[in-house]
Design an enzyme around this catalytic site. Structure first.
Site, mmCIF file in Angstrom:
data_model
loop_
_atom_site.group_PDB
_atom_site.id
_atom_site.type_symbol
_atom_site.label_atom_id
_atom_site.label_comp_id
_atom_site.label_asym_id
_atom_site.label_seq_id
_atom_site.Cartn_x
_atom_site.Cartn_y
_atom_site.Cartn_z
ATOM 1 N N CYS A 112 0.719 -1.133 -0.051
ATOM 2 C CA CYS A 112 -0.003 -0.090 0.108
ATOM 3 C C CYS A 112 0.756 1.239 -0.067
ATOM 4 O O CYS A 112 0.396 2.501 -0.308
ATOM 5 C CB CYS A 112 -1.076 -0.083 1.253
ATOM 6 S SG CYS A 112 -2.277 -1.272 1.400
ATOM 7 N N HIS A 254 -2.928 7.206 2.552
ATOM 8 C CA HIS A 254 -3.468 6.047 2.134
ATOM 9 C C HIS A 254 -4.821 5.545 2.787
ATOM 10 O O HIS A 254 -4.958 5.604 4.174
ATOM 11 C CB HIS A 254 -2.576 4.825 2.382
ATOM 12 C CG HIS A 254 -2.774 3.355 2.268
ATOM 13 N ND1 HIS A 254 -3.691 3.014 1.301
ATOM 14 C CD2 HIS A 254 -2.899 2.461 3.081
ATOM 15 C CE1 HIS A 254 -3.920 1.839 1.362
ATOM 16 N NE2 HIS A 254 -3.518 1.386 2.451
ATOM 17 N N ASN A 284 -10.800 0.523 0.507
ATOM 18 C CA ASN A 284 -9.081 0.668 0.630
ATOM 19 C C ASN A 284 -8.661 0.006 -0.933
ATOM 20 O O ASN A 284 -8.972 -1.233 -1.031
ATOM 21 C CB ASN A 284 -8.707 -0.292 1.760
ATOM 22 C CG ASN A 284 -7.201 -0.334 1.528
ATOM 23 O OD1 ASN A 284 -6.513 -0.075 0.618
ATOM 24 N ND2 ASN A 284 -6.815 -0.922 2.689
#
Length: 338
Positions: A112, A254, A284
């Protein structure tokens, strides 16, 4: 004076299949309220059969190139945890699909945090005059690696892609990217992992369990590590840049979990209304989350030319990183999802 990377285009793509919390509650022991309260997510998008990560990456890249009003680049850097194949890298495939065969193209694997690692690598290509323009993409299809029966993980992730175009420029102009702060800690690799499929498992002589083929995450420990590492990275970055947190106009973190983003802003002393994100609508999206949020913020008019934008991320590895960006004056293009 060496050139610096300047952002001149942004774009994103979400696949057409929307999956709401209510949809997931039809097959999982969960509810819309449970998911929304714990994650801040109400919806996400899944890629359809016959689609690959490269297809999402190409669609986002086309929008970024259109925004930048350029036809080509000298290099393509793709951040992804879900490549089309284990070998070869997916970036050359993306370049070929875009009609850019012959340019440098490579993948970055930092989960990520991948987009920030890729952005830093692209900035290095420009600083060393290896490339004049670089296309940087974050694209992931986590629906292909998350166990659909695992309530903890299945409700969090969605598929998508985001991209930016960088060009060579000067440090003081709008769009200038940097400095960066990047870090890792492989001792905690088991907190976010897929245990099967790599050389470690294949050479161990042991047969993997069915669950070893899926993504797994230790949620509580990841939450704690994410706050600590992103906050530390941001503070180090601001010291290097000679800035105070109050001089940051916008933060794009993020989009792992809305509670993480809210807590991070609180720890840093940044007013929460300076956070930009759309995790509620897209979930996400892993390595794609920052460029997707940047594009969304651009299209909603939340980013103004000259804004000091803070980017920060945390992911498997463990990896983490932060970067500063002076927001440019970008051409507006219509959002297209499919």
């Amino acid at each position: 004076m060496r050139p610096v990377a300047v952002l001149c285009g942004v774009g994103s793509y979400l696949p057409p299949t929307a999956v709401s919390n209510d949809d997931l509650s039809q097959r999982l022991d969960t509810t819309d309220e449970w998911i929304l309260t714990r994650t801040g997510i109400a919806n996400r998008f899944f890629a359809s059969r016959g689609t690959a990560t490269s297809d999402l990456a190409v669609s986002a890249a086309e929008r970024a190139l259109k925004c930048a009003e350029v036809d080509g680049v000298d290099a393509v850097v793709l951040a992804t945890t879900t490549p089309d194949r284990p070998c070869p890298a997916t970036a050359p495939v993306v370049a070929a699909k875009l009609g850019l065969s012959g340019v440098a193209a490579f993948d970055v694997g930092a989960v990520c945090t991948g987009f920030l690692y890729a952005l830093s690598a692209a900035a290095g290509l420009i600083a060393t005059e290896t490339a004049e323009r670089v296309l940087v993409i974050g694209a992931d299809t986590y629906s292909t690696i998350v166990d659909p029966s695992n309530r903890s993980d299945a409700v969090i992730f969605g598929d998508g892609a985001g991209a930016v175009v960088l060009r060579a420029g000067t440090p003081g102009e709008p769009g200038a990217v940097g400095p960066f702060d990047l870090g890792s800690d492989g001792d905690h690799r088991d907190l976010i992992t897929i245990r099967a499929g790599g050389s470690e498992q294949r050479l161990s002589g042991a047969e993997p369990r069915p669950e070893d083929h899926y993504f797994s995450m230790s949620g509580k420990k990841v939450f704690q590590q994410a706050i600590v590492q992103m906050a530390g990275s941001v503070r180090g970055l601001l010291r290097r840049a000679g800035l105070e947190i109050g001089q940051v106009d916008r933060m794009v973190g993020h989009q792992a979990n809305q509670r993480i983003l809210t807590r991070l802003a609180d720890v840093l002393g940044l007013p929460e209304d300076r956070n930009i994100g759309n995790i509620r609508e897209v979930g996400n999206t892993a390595g794609a989350s920052i460029p997707i949020a940047l594009d969304d913020g651009h299209r909603r008019g939340l980013l103004s030319t000259g804004d000091q934008v803070l980017l920060t991320a945390f992911g498997g590895g463990l990896t983490w990183g932060s970067a500063l960006l002076t927001w440019p004056d970008l051409h507006h293009t219509d959002r297209i999802r499919s």
